[in-house]
Write a protein that holds these residues in place. Structure first.
Motif, PDB file in Angstrom:
ATOM      1  N   THR A 102     -15.874 -11.054   1.570  1.00 21.54           N
ATOM      2  CA  THR A 102     -16.163 -11.343   2.989  1.00 21.54           C
ATOM      3  C   THR A 102     -14.881 -11.540   3.821  1.00 21.54           C
ATOM      4  O   THR A 102     -14.940 -11.831   5.010  1.00 21.54           O
ATOM      5  CB  THR A 102     -17.051 -12.603   3.169  1.00 21.54           C
ATOM      6  OG1 THR A 102     -16.301 -13.761   2.773  1.00 21.54           O
ATOM      7  CG2 THR A 102     -18.328 -12.512   2.360  1.00 21.54           C
ATOM      8  N   MET A 103     -13.740 -11.379   3.187  1.00 26.73           N
ATOM      9  CA  MET A 103     -12.471 -11.689   3.862  1.00 26.73           C
ATOM     10  C   MET A 103     -12.234 -10.815   5.099  1.00 26.73           C
ATOM     11  O   MET A 103     -11.907 -11.326   6.174  1.00 26.73           O
ATOM     12  CB  MET A 103     -11.342 -11.497   2.852  1.00 26.73           C
ATOM     13  CG  MET A 103     -10.025 -12.016   3.264  1.00 26.73           C
ATOM     14  SD  MET A 103      -8.934 -12.006   1.821  1.00 26.73           S
ATOM     15  CE  MET A 103      -7.995 -10.549   2.144  1.00 26.73           C
ATOM     16  N   ARG A 105     -14.382  -9.081   6.831  1.00 33.00           N
ATOM     17  CA  ARG A 105     -15.418  -9.339   7.834  1.00 33.00           C
ATOM     18  C   ARG A 105     -15.110 -10.645   8.589  1.00 33.00           C
ATOM     19  O   ARG A 105     -15.212 -10.714   9.812  1.00 33.00           O
ATOM     20  CB  ARG A 105     -16.785  -9.464   7.120  1.00 33.00           C
ATOM     21  CG  ARG A 105     -17.961  -9.680   8.042  1.00 33.00           C
ATOM     22  CD  ARG A 105     -19.150 -10.222   7.262  1.00 33.00           C
ATOM     23  NE  ARG A 105     -18.966 -11.640   6.937  1.00 33.00           N
ATOM     24  CZ  ARG A 105     -19.723 -12.306   6.059  1.00 33.00           C
ATOM     25  NH1 ARG A 105     -20.677 -11.683   5.385  1.00 33.00           N
ATOM     26  NH2 ARG A 105     -19.511 -13.581   5.843  1.00 33.00           N
ATOM     27  N   ASP A 106     -14.690 -11.652   7.852  1.00 32.92           N
ATOM     28  CA  ASP A 106     -14.469 -12.979   8.445  1.00 32.92           C
ATOM     29  C   ASP A 106     -13.150 -13.078   9.221  1.00 32.92           C
ATOM     30  O   ASP A 106     -13.003 -13.951  10.067  1.00 32.92           O
ATOM     31  CB  ASP A 106     -14.488 -14.058   7.355  1.00 32.92           C
ATOM     32  CG  ASP A 106     -15.853 -14.159   6.667  1.00 32.92           C
ATOM     33  OD1 ASP A 106     -16.839 -13.636   7.234  1.00 32.92           O
ATOM     34  OD2 ASP A 106     -15.931 -14.745   5.574  1.00 32.92           O
ATOM     35  N   ILE A 107     -12.185 -12.231   8.879  1.00 34.71           N
ATOM     36  CA  ILE A 107     -10.890 -12.270   9.584  1.00 34.71           C
ATOM     37  C   ILE A 107     -10.629 -10.906  10.226  1.00 34.71           C
ATOM     38  O   ILE A 107      -9.842 -10.110   9.722  1.00 34.71           O
ATOM     39  CB  ILE A 107      -9.735 -12.638   8.627  1.00 34.71           C
ATOM     40  CG1 ILE A 107     -10.106 -13.876   7.803  1.00 34.71           C
ATOM     41  CG2 ILE A 107      -8.440 -12.908   9.405  1.00 34.71           C
ATOM     42  CD1 ILE A 107      -9.123 -14.181   6.690  1.00 34.71           C
ATOM     43  N   PHE A 113      -6.413 -15.316  13.747  1.00 34.60           N
ATOM     44  CA  PHE A 113      -6.597 -16.259  12.636  1.00 34.60           C
ATOM     45  C   PHE A 113      -5.444 -17.270  12.638  1.00 34.60           C
ATOM     46  O   PHE A 113      -5.639 -18.466  12.451  1.00 34.60           O
ATOM     47  CB  PHE A 113      -6.641 -15.440  11.334  1.00 34.60           C
ATOM     48  CG  PHE A 113      -6.775 -16.216  10.045  1.00 34.60           C
ATOM     49  CD1 PHE A 113      -7.930 -16.932   9.752  1.00 34.60           C
ATOM     50  CD2 PHE A 113      -5.761 -16.179   9.086  1.00 34.60           C
ATOM     51  CE1 PHE A 113      -8.068 -17.609   8.546  1.00 34.60           C
ATOM     52  CE2 PHE A 113      -5.887 -16.853   7.877  1.00 34.60           C
ATOM     53  CZ  PHE A 113      -7.037 -17.571   7.608  1.00 34.60           C
ATOM     54  N   THR A 212     -11.272 -20.485   1.446  1.00 35.84           N
ATOM     55  CA  THR A 212     -12.631 -19.933   1.307  1.00 35.84           C
ATOM     56  C   THR A 212     -12.667 -18.615   0.535  1.00 35.84           C
ATOM     57  O   THR A 212     -13.599 -18.348  -0.202  1.00 35.84           O
ATOM     58  CB  THR A 212     -13.198 -19.645   2.717  1.00 35.84           C
ATOM     59  OG1 THR A 212     -13.045 -20.825   3.492  1.00 35.84           O
ATOM     60  CG2 THR A 212     -14.656 -19.264   2.681  1.00 35.84           C
ATOM     61  N   TRP A 213     -11.650 -17.758   0.761  1.00 36.93           N
ATOM     62  CA  TRP A 213     -11.674 -16.403   0.206  1.00 36.93           C
ATOM     63  C   TRP A 213     -10.786 -16.283  -1.033  1.00 36.93           C
ATOM     64  O   TRP A 213     -10.361 -15.188  -1.392  1.00 36.93           O
ATOM     65  CB  TRP A 213     -11.226 -15.407   1.281  1.00 36.93           C
ATOM     66  CG  TRP A 213     -12.025 -15.520   2.545  1.00 36.93           C
ATOM     67  CD1 TRP A 213     -13.249 -14.944   2.786  1.00 36.93           C
ATOM     68  CD2 TRP A 213     -11.679 -16.237   3.738  1.00 36.93           C
ATOM     69  NE1 TRP A 213     -13.679 -15.276   4.043  1.00 36.93           N
ATOM     70  CE2 TRP A 213     -12.739 -16.069   4.649  1.00 36.93           C
ATOM     71  CE3 TRP A 213     -10.586 -17.020   4.115  1.00 36.93           C
ATOM     72  CZ2 TRP A 213     -12.729 -16.646   5.932  1.00 36.93           C
ATOM     73  CZ3 TRP A 213     -10.578 -17.602   5.372  1.00 36.93           C
ATOM     74  CH2 TRP A 213     -11.639 -17.407   6.259  1.00 36.93           C
ATOM     75  N   ASP A 243     -10.281 -23.773   6.248  1.00 31.68           N
ATOM     76  CA  ASP A 243     -10.700 -22.901   5.143  1.00 31.68           C
ATOM     77  C   ASP A 243     -10.685 -23.613   3.799  1.00 31.68           C
ATOM     78  O   ASP A 243     -10.723 -22.972   2.764  1.00 31.68           O
ATOM     79  CB  ASP A 243      -9.783 -21.667   5.089  1.00 31.68           C
ATOM     80  CG  ASP A 243      -8.320 -22.052   4.851  1.00 31.68           C
ATOM     81  OD1 ASP A 243      -8.022 -23.262   4.815  1.00 31.68           O
ATOM     82  OD2 ASP A 243      -7.491 -21.156   4.688  1.00 31.68           O
TER      83      ASP A 243
END
Ligand SMILES: [Zn+2]
Length: 362
Positions: A102-103, A105-107, A113, A212-213, A243
């Motif tokens: 998901t990295m 997509r999320d960033i 960021f 998170t990632w 995170d």
């Protein structure tokens, strides 16, 4: 336009297929980038953007060009692990980037960021300092530091010796390029994914907590854990509001411990510092230290309401103020307090101006 010097990196051969490349960086202990030299050539992490020249030189010493790197696998998207990778495509378009599913997509935008990180520095300094003047001075200083970084990354820069058909020995040859703003991944990795680079076989562990990632690639045929920032010599930074999460961090460490039980000879190669020679002991020490810090906070709160600065002084001593690790230490204490709050042991009062006080519940 500044020019960057490509400092020679230190190269250590770990096995026939695994090399450790040590790259200096301005924020923290040098980064360890691992080179997997197999049918597939893979880097685990890319280092900080300014050390891309050193990395290119190190590869050259090993007889490799940037274009011969098939894959860069990111353990997580922190500045010192990913930003050289964001610039990499300018020199070697064919290199694939792999990371947590998901990295990307999320960033969607990396400089954005980074802005979020800057904003969080202001938030935590506001939270910690009751005195407005004290706060403002520190926020201004922190903002200056961030501005310098963003300028370095977002503006075109001179990187000696990393150009397409560059003779790296000619340090005067400069190539001006610009980094990708987006984190683009060619392969989305998740828990349990397996792949082979030829002789070596990898399995992915999702290990959130520091970030998170965060993923930990395990090499399962010979037994290696590339622990990224999850397990380094001491407790890594944990930014609860961004995170990080202390409970997940503890769970991820226990997960590593389990893997090591399954494969007792597994060697632990971190992204900072040397190989961790006694992994069980190292994990237990980190978990114990968290417990000690937690108890220290609870004990201090018995005295009454405290703010982050009070708690900081009692946990680490007043000398940490003004040091390089000041913000990181504040963030770690906050992560501990948020965990205690989620457990219902600590409460807090957040004032309208952003200042916060903590107290023991019952
Ligand atoms: Zn990190």
């Amino acid at each position: 336009m500044r020019s960057l010097t490509a400092k020679p990196a230190e190269i250590l051969q770990v096995t026939d297929q695994i090399y450790r490349i040590t790259l200096s960086q301005p924020f923290y202990a040098p980064n360890q980038v691992y080179l997997i030299r197999d049918e597939t050539t893979m880097l685990i992490d890319s280092g900080y953007v300014e050390s891309i020249g050193s990395l290119a030189l190190a590869l050259k010493q090993l007889g490799l060009s940037m274009r011969e790197v098939d894959v860069i696998l990111y353990t997580h998207p922190h500045i010192d692990h990913i930003t050289a990778g964001l610039l990499w495509g300018t020199y070697a378009r064919r290199t694939q980037k792999w990371g947590h599913h998901t990295m990307a997509r999320d960033i969607p935008d990396y400089p954005d960021f980074i802005d979020v990180w800057q904003a969080d520095t202001s938030r935590i300094l506001t939270l910690a300092f009751r005195d407005k003047q004290a706060r403002q001075t520190r926020i201004r200083k922190a903002n200056d530091r961030w501005a310098r970084f963003v300028r370095r990354f977002a503006e075109a820069q001179d990187v000696p010796g990393v150009g397409r058909d560059t003779d790296v020995s000619s340090a005067t040859q400069k190539v001006t390029k610009q980094g990708d703003r987006a984190v683009k991944l060619d392969r989305l990795l998740k828990e349990g994914d397996e792949f082979s680079t030829g002789k070596l076989r990898f399995r992915i562990l999702e290990t959130p907590g520091h970030n998170t990632w965060h993923i930990t690639p395990l090499e399962v045929s010979q037994g290696f854990a590339f622990t990224g920032d999850l397990l380094i010599g001491n407790i890594p930074a944990i930014y609860d509001k961004l995170d990080g999460n202390l409970e997940l961090f503890q769970q991820s460490l226990l997960k590593l411990l389990e893997e090591r039980k399954q494969m007792p000879a597994m060697r632990f190669l971190p992204a900072h510092g040397d190989e961790i020679l006694q992994p069980e002991r190292a994990i237990k020490i980190v978990l114990k230290t968290i417990g000690i810090l937690e108890n220290g906070l609870l004990k201090k709160l018995v005295e009454g309401r405290k703010d982050l600065v009070d708690l900081m002084e009692s946990a680490f001593g007043a000398h940490i103020e003004g040091g390089n690790h000041f913000i990181t230490a504040l963030e770690l204490l906050e992560a501990l307090l948020r965990k205690l709050m989620r457990e219902g042991r600590v409460g807090s009062q957040l004032y309208p101006d952003g200042y916060e006080e903590f107290y023991l519940k019952h």
